[in-house]
Design an enzyme around this catalytic site. Structure first.
Site, short mmCIF file in Angstrom:
data_model
loop_
_atom_site.label_atom_id
_atom_site.label_comp_id
_atom_site.label_asym_id
_atom_site.label_seq_id
_atom_site.Cartn_x
_atom_site.Cartn_y
_atom_site.Cartn_z
N GLN A 113 -57.13 58.88 -3.74
CA GLN A 113 -58.23 58.53 -2.73
C GLN A 113 -59.52 59.31 -2.83
OE1 GLN A 113 -58.19 59.61 1.47
NE2 GLN A 113 -58.49 57.36 2.03
N PRO A 121 -52.92 58.05 2.48
CA PRO A 121 -53.56 59.30 2.00
C PRO A 121 -53.41 60.15 3.18
CG PRO A 121 -54.94 57.56 2.54
CD PRO A 121 -53.53 56.83 2.49
N TYR A 145 -66.43 58.94 7.82
CA TYR A 145 -66.87 59.76 6.70
C TYR A 145 -68.09 58.91 6.15
CZ TYR A 145 -62.55 62.84 7.88
OH TYR A 145 -61.92 63.37 8.31
N THR A 173 -54.38 64.51 3.83
CA THR A 173 -54.75 65.80 3.37
C THR A 173 -53.86 66.64 3.58
OG1 THR A 173 -56.96 65.16 4.05
CG2 THR A 173 -56.54 67.57 4.08
C1 FNR Z 1 -54.19 61.63 7.79
N1 FNR Z 1 -55.14 60.49 7.21
C2 FNR Z 1 -55.81 60.32 6.49
N2 FNR Z 1 -56.46 59.20 6.13
C3 FNR Z 1 -57.29 59.30 5.09
O1 FNR Z 1 -57.65 58.00 4.62
N3 FNR Z 1 -57.48 60.08 3.98
C4 FNR Z 1 -57.06 61.40 4.55
O2 FNR Z 1 -57.07 62.25 3.63
C5 FNR Z 1 -56.23 61.58 5.48
N4 FNR Z 1 -55.52 62.65 5.91
C6 FNR Z 1 -54.54 62.92 6.71
C7 FNR Z 1 -53.67 64.02 7.11
C8 FNR Z 1 -52.77 63.90 7.92
C9 FNR Z 1 -51.81 65.19 8.03
C10 FNR Z 1 -52.18 62.74 8.68
C11 FNR Z 1 -50.89 62.75 9.53
C12 FNR Z 1 -53.01 61.53 8.57
C13 FNR Z 1 -54.51 59.19 8.15
C14 FNR Z 1 -53.49 58.53 7.46
O3 FNR Z 1 -53.59 58.02 6.07
C15 FNR Z 1 -52.58 57.19 8.25
O4 FNR Z 1 -53.70 56.33 8.27
C16 FNR Z 1 -52.27 57.85 9.60
O5 FNR Z 1 -51.58 59.01 9.55
C17 FNR Z 1 -51.47 56.61 10.45
O6 FNR Z 1 -50.19 56.49 9.67
P1 FNR Z 1 -48.96 56.84 10.27
O7 FNR Z 1 -48.85 58.62 10.22
O8 FNR Z 1 -48.99 56.40 11.91
O9 FNR Z 1 -47.90 56.35 9.49
#
Ligand code: FNR
Length: 368
Positions: free
Chosen positions: A103, A26, A175, A28
């Protein structure tokens, strides 16, 4: 060394049947003006489904509660226009043969007062603590608690009614749900505070209410993390027995799969135990439920230190495949690598690792 095929085995959870083990994490985007996901959002997820992502977890989307979000460009999962937008997203993903769950994300005290789609709504939290040493408000009343729980249940009900494949409850990263989990922000003296079991009560009541609204077959995922945005080294459980006390009540409440959010998937969660299992590995072993791992898969920099300011180069996934083949966890969530490479599953499946591109922060704006 394990074969890439290990990532392309099917997976079942209740009535859900996935073609492979690849999950989109997920993330944002803030590209849904007025909280309504538009055609571009549908195309963004549809593109990744078409390239073979087994399960898409949408960006965090607001459950039906006015204090949920500090950003009016973050989509909502309630209201006619937003739900119509989500139905279009679903159609786009289904047309591409994919699966998708929203989510549900309530920010609690992390939401800045006066911000978001409902600026007048108060920011709420278990004990009015933004961080362990920073009081910024009043503790939530029972009425507040009941309202948030009802909001999660309503939005999950909408997800089921529209035809989504399940729902993920965002209980990670500091959160609102994590504000209850973490003793640093939960100083309540009632049934929602104190012991680690009590600190899971709010989440358990959300899960139970979602179950009540969606029925026994609808998959409910819970994402949790040790780390908090307020404190990257914070921990909910410092050893396996504490993790057991945390997971047991949540499992009993009806969670179907845990999404264990870590920044680096290869790190042993409890090194003193002598085991090299990561958080998803321990969670699966203790709960007996399937788990999703995440954190820098295919990248050489973790997400917190790098994602807005710094890029990350591509990295191999041999270690990941070994852990998956060993059965440590069931599914693998990919975040930034899927922003940079919408066709990550196709390239990886074909062994074309050299064609994957690095993640650059600009991709957040430019890549669709
Ligand atoms: C996130 N992450 C995130 N996690 C979540 O639970 N809800 C969200 O809305 C978001 N938003 C979000 C935006 C952006 C731009 C990033 C880069 C990350 C965290 C994401 O789900 C994930 O756990 C992390 O990015 C780690 O995974 P990677 O990027 O290392 O593969």
């Amino acid at each position: 060394m394990s074969s890439i095929d290990t990532l392309f085995r099917p997976f079942r959870l209740k009535s859900l049947s996935l073609a492979n083990r690849i999950v989109m994490a997920p993330m944002t985007r803030s590209k849904s003006p007025g909280q309504v996901p538009g055609e571009d959002v549908a195309a963004y997820y549809g593109r990744r489904a078409a390239a073979g992502v087994g399960l898409i977890l949408t960006e965090g989307t607001s459950p039906e509660h006015r204090s949920a979000s500090n950003d009016a460009n973050v989509p909502a999962f309630f209201g006619e226009a937003s739900l119509k937008g989500w139905a279009d997203v679903l159609n786009s993903v289904k047309a591409a043969g994919g699966h998708i769950m929203p989510q549900l994300w309530h920010q609690g005290i992390v939401r800045h007062q006066g911000k978001g789609p409902y600026p007048d709504a108060p920011s709420i939290s278990p004990s009015g603590l933004a961080r362990p040493d920073k009081i910024v408000g009043e503790p939530m009343t029972q009425r507040d608690i009941d309202d948030v729980i009802a909001g999660f249940a309503k939005s999950a009900g909408f997800a089921k009614a529209i035809g989504f494949d399940g729902v993920e409850i965002h209980g990670a990263h500091g959160y609102i749900i994590d504000q209850f989990f973490w003793e640093g922000t939960n100083r309540r003296e009632d049934a929602y505070g104190g012991s680690i079991e009590n600190r899971t009560r709010f989440a358990r009541e959300i899960v139970a209410a979602v179950r009540q609204t969606t029925g026994p077959e609808f998959p409910i995922l819970l994402r949790f993390s040790q780390w908090k945005q307020q404190d990257f080294v914070a921990r909910l459980a410092t050893n396996p027995s504490e993790l057991e006390r945390f997971l047991g009540p949540l499992t009993d409440a009806g969670v179907d799969m845990f999404h264990c959010s870590t920044r680096r998937f290869w790190e042993p969660e409890f090194p003193d135990s002598g085991s090299d299992l990561n958080l998803a590995g321990w969670t699966k072993k203790i709960s007996g439920l399937p788990t999703i791992t995440v954190g820098s898969v295919g990248l050489n920099e973790d997400f917190i230190t790098a994602y807005r300011t710094k890029g990350a180069q591509t990295a191999g996934i041999d270690r990941l495949l070994d852990m998956l083949a060993r059965g440590d966890f069931d599914l693998v969530a990919i975040g930034r690598a899927l922003i940079a490479n919408p066709d990550w599953p196709e390239k990886v499946g074909a062994g074309h690792f050299d064609r994957l591109v690095a993640y650059e922060p600009e991709a957040l704006e430019t890549l669709i």
